[in-house]
Design an enzyme around this catalytic site. Structure first.
Site, PDB file in Angstrom:
ATOM      1  N   THR A 129      -4.992  10.361  -4.157  1.00 56.52           N
ATOM      2  CA  THR A 129      -5.037  10.352  -2.699  1.00 56.52           C
ATOM      3  C   THR A 129      -4.210  11.525  -2.149  1.00 56.52           C
ATOM      4  O   THR A 129      -4.597  12.166  -1.171  1.00 56.52           O
ATOM      5  CB  THR A 129      -4.505   9.008  -2.161  1.00 56.52           C
ATOM      6  OG1 THR A 129      -5.281   7.964  -2.755  1.00 56.52           O
ATOM      7  CG2 THR A 129      -4.637   8.901  -0.655  1.00 56.52           C
TER       8      THR A 129
ATOM      9  N   GLU B 182       0.832  -1.216   0.000  1.00 53.15           N
ATOM     10  CA  GLU B 182       0.000   0.000   0.000  1.00 53.15           C
ATOM     11  C   GLU B 182       0.858   1.253   0.000  1.00 53.15           C
ATOM     12  O   GLU B 182       0.496   2.269  -0.603  1.00 53.15           O
ATOM     13  CB  GLU B 182      -0.895   0.018   1.246  1.00 53.15           C
ATOM     14  CG  GLU B 182      -2.300  -0.471   1.036  1.00 53.15           C
ATOM     15  CD  GLU B 182      -3.150   0.473   0.208  1.00 53.15           C
ATOM     16  OE1 GLU B 182      -2.734   0.856  -0.908  1.00 53.15           O
ATOM     17  OE2 GLU B 182      -4.252   0.803   0.651  1.00 53.15           O
TER      18      GLU B 182
HETATM   19  P1  ADP Z   1      -7.052   3.651  -4.538  1.00 48.56           P
HETATM   20  O1  ADP Z   1      -7.463   4.438  -3.329  1.00 48.56           O
HETATM   21  O2  ADP Z   1      -8.243   3.364  -5.415  1.00 48.56           O
HETATM   22  O3  ADP Z   1      -6.239   2.447  -4.228  1.00 48.56           O
HETATM   23  P2  ADP Z   1      -4.743   5.276  -4.976  1.00 48.56           P
HETATM   24  O4  ADP Z   1      -4.745   6.608  -5.656  1.00 48.56           O
HETATM   25  O5  ADP Z   1      -4.480   5.211  -3.523  1.00 48.56           O
HETATM   26  O6  ADP Z   1      -6.119   4.578  -5.391  1.00 48.56           O
HETATM   27  O7  ADP Z   1      -3.634   4.314  -5.643  1.00 48.56           O
HETATM   28  C1  ADP Z   1      -3.512   4.156  -6.977  1.00 48.56           C
HETATM   29  C2  ADP Z   1      -2.056   4.415  -7.393  1.00 48.56           C
HETATM   30  O8  ADP Z   1      -1.255   3.250  -7.163  1.00 48.56           O
HETATM   31  C3  ADP Z   1      -1.971   4.701  -8.879  1.00 48.56           C
HETATM   32  O9  ADP Z   1      -1.012   5.716  -9.066  1.00 48.56           O
HETATM   33  C4  ADP Z   1      -1.484   3.395  -9.481  1.00 48.56           C
HETATM   34  O10 ADP Z   1      -0.744   3.580 -10.671  1.00 48.56           O
HETATM   35  C5  ADP Z   1      -0.601   2.828  -8.370  1.00 48.56           C
HETATM   36  N1  ADP Z   1      -0.516   1.352  -8.411  1.00 48.56           N
HETATM   37  C6  ADP Z   1       0.607   0.614  -8.469  1.00 48.56           C
HETATM   38  N2  ADP Z   1       0.313  -0.703  -8.473  1.00 48.56           N
HETATM   39  C7  ADP Z   1      -1.025  -0.808  -8.426  1.00 48.56           C
HETATM   40  C8  ADP Z   1      -1.908  -1.909  -8.408  1.00 48.56           C
HETATM   41  N3  ADP Z   1      -1.494  -3.168  -8.469  1.00 48.56           N
HETATM   42  N4  ADP Z   1      -3.225  -1.647  -8.329  1.00 48.56           N
HETATM   43  C9  ADP Z   1      -3.686  -0.364  -8.280  1.00 48.56           C
HETATM   44  N5  ADP Z   1      -2.892   0.719  -8.287  1.00 48.56           N
HETATM   45  C10 ADP Z   1      -1.561   0.503  -8.373  1.00 48.56           C
END
Ligand code: ADP
Length: 306
Positions: free
Chosen positions: A181, A128
């Protein structure tokens, strides 16, 4: 066992009063992942569908979480991972958490389950951190364990699973805009007035008590956020109208899912949930922004093998 396929569900973090500590697992939206043992050591992401996310192990949430679990093991083999995304990144319903929780669950299964699901949360948090910059568990914990979860503390990690009444349904409206975020964090203030804190922790206690005692009225009264929602709602077009439409149609409460832009409502029973979904949908049509909408029971199981 050399190969497994899993389902990693979407989650709603914060639940209004529980910013950064409460989360809920939903059922009918989630990613799929496939894991294979391979003679090559380490972690390799071999296929990604449904999202434009990195293949590099150290840049993908799933890769980093998977590396964290095998880090201290002296394995003669490695793992290949396929990620089939259905939860859009930046949607506010735990896209990165699904990959992080899924990765450690999948590897743990192929290793012969050395860790319990609760123990796996700490590895998933490392993944995360790639998406959000900090190790947090408010989406990872409900995705892993199912139901409602409370992150009581991080030092040491203390996650509480909370029973929920069986008739509870969630509606999630996901506008097709992305809120980073980091942007949603930037609007927050570092200090909160004491009076707001008092209101907020009263509501957290009320929500937890309402869930345990199956008191839907108390759940509804407690699903309020006087600290974060007023600062963040401006990032979500038509938020107030959608929220009011949900409340006027019988939702127990409604608010921002995670960092947004998704808007959630909790409802008692499927009929009310359907009416609420219709009302939210009609209120959102005014914006002309495309969206999708999901109705789901609380998912009591979390990530699972399929
Ligand atoms: P959410 O709250 O929906 O998880 P975030 O904005 O916190 O969305 O996270 C998404 C970010 O993490 C994006 O920049 C994305 O490119 C990156 N990322 C890296 N690996 C992954 C993955 N396996 N799944 C989703 N997002 C990913």
């Amino acid at each position: 066992m050399n190969e497994i396929k899993i389902f990693c569900p979407a989650t709603i973090a914060n639940l209004n009063c529980g910013f950064d500590v409460l989360g809920l697992c939903i059922d009918n939206i989630g990613d799929e992942m496939i894991f294979r043992k391979s003679p090559q050591k380490g972690i390799k992401i071999t296929k990604i569908t449904g999202a434009d996310i990195p293949y590099e192990t150290d840049k993908n949430v799933a890769g980093v979480a998977a590396l964290a679990i095998i880090e201290n093991l002296d394995l003669e083999y490695g793992f290949e991972i396929e990620i089939h995304k259905k939860i859009k990144a930046g949607s506010g319903i735990g896209s990165s958490a699904a990959s992080a929780a899924g990765a450690v669950y999948g590897i743990n299964e192929l290793l012969g389950k050395p860790y319990t699901k609760k123990e796996l949360v700490q590895f998933a948090m490392k993944g995360e951190a790639v998406a959000s910059g900090s190790e947090h568990a408010d989406n990872v914990a409900p995705c892993m364990l199912g139901g409602f979860t409370l992150v009581r503390g991080y030092n040491p990690l203390d996650i509480i699973q909370i029973e929920s009444p069986s008739e509870l349904y969630a509606v999630v409206l996901h506008p097709q805009i992305e809120i980073k975020t980091s942007d949603a964090r930037a609007v927050l203030k570092p200090m909160i007035p004491l009076q707001s804190a008092i209101t907020q922790w009263g509501n957290v206690g009320g929500l937890i008590a309402g869930l345990y005692t199956k008191d839907y009225e108390l759940i509804g009264r407690s699903l309020r956020d006087v600290i974060v929602e007023p600062l963040r709602k401006g990032l979500i077009p038509n938020f107030d109208n959608v929220k009011n439409a949900a409340l006027n149609t019988g939702a127990l409460g409604a608010g921002i899912s995670g960092a947004g832009p998704s808007i959630f409502a909790l409802c008692k029973g499927e009929t009310i949930a359907r009416n609420v979904a219709n009302a939210m949908q009609n209120a959102y049509l005014e914006t002309k922004i495309p969206f999708d909408i999901h109705i789901s029971k609380v998912n009591p199981q979390g990530v699972k093998t399929i």
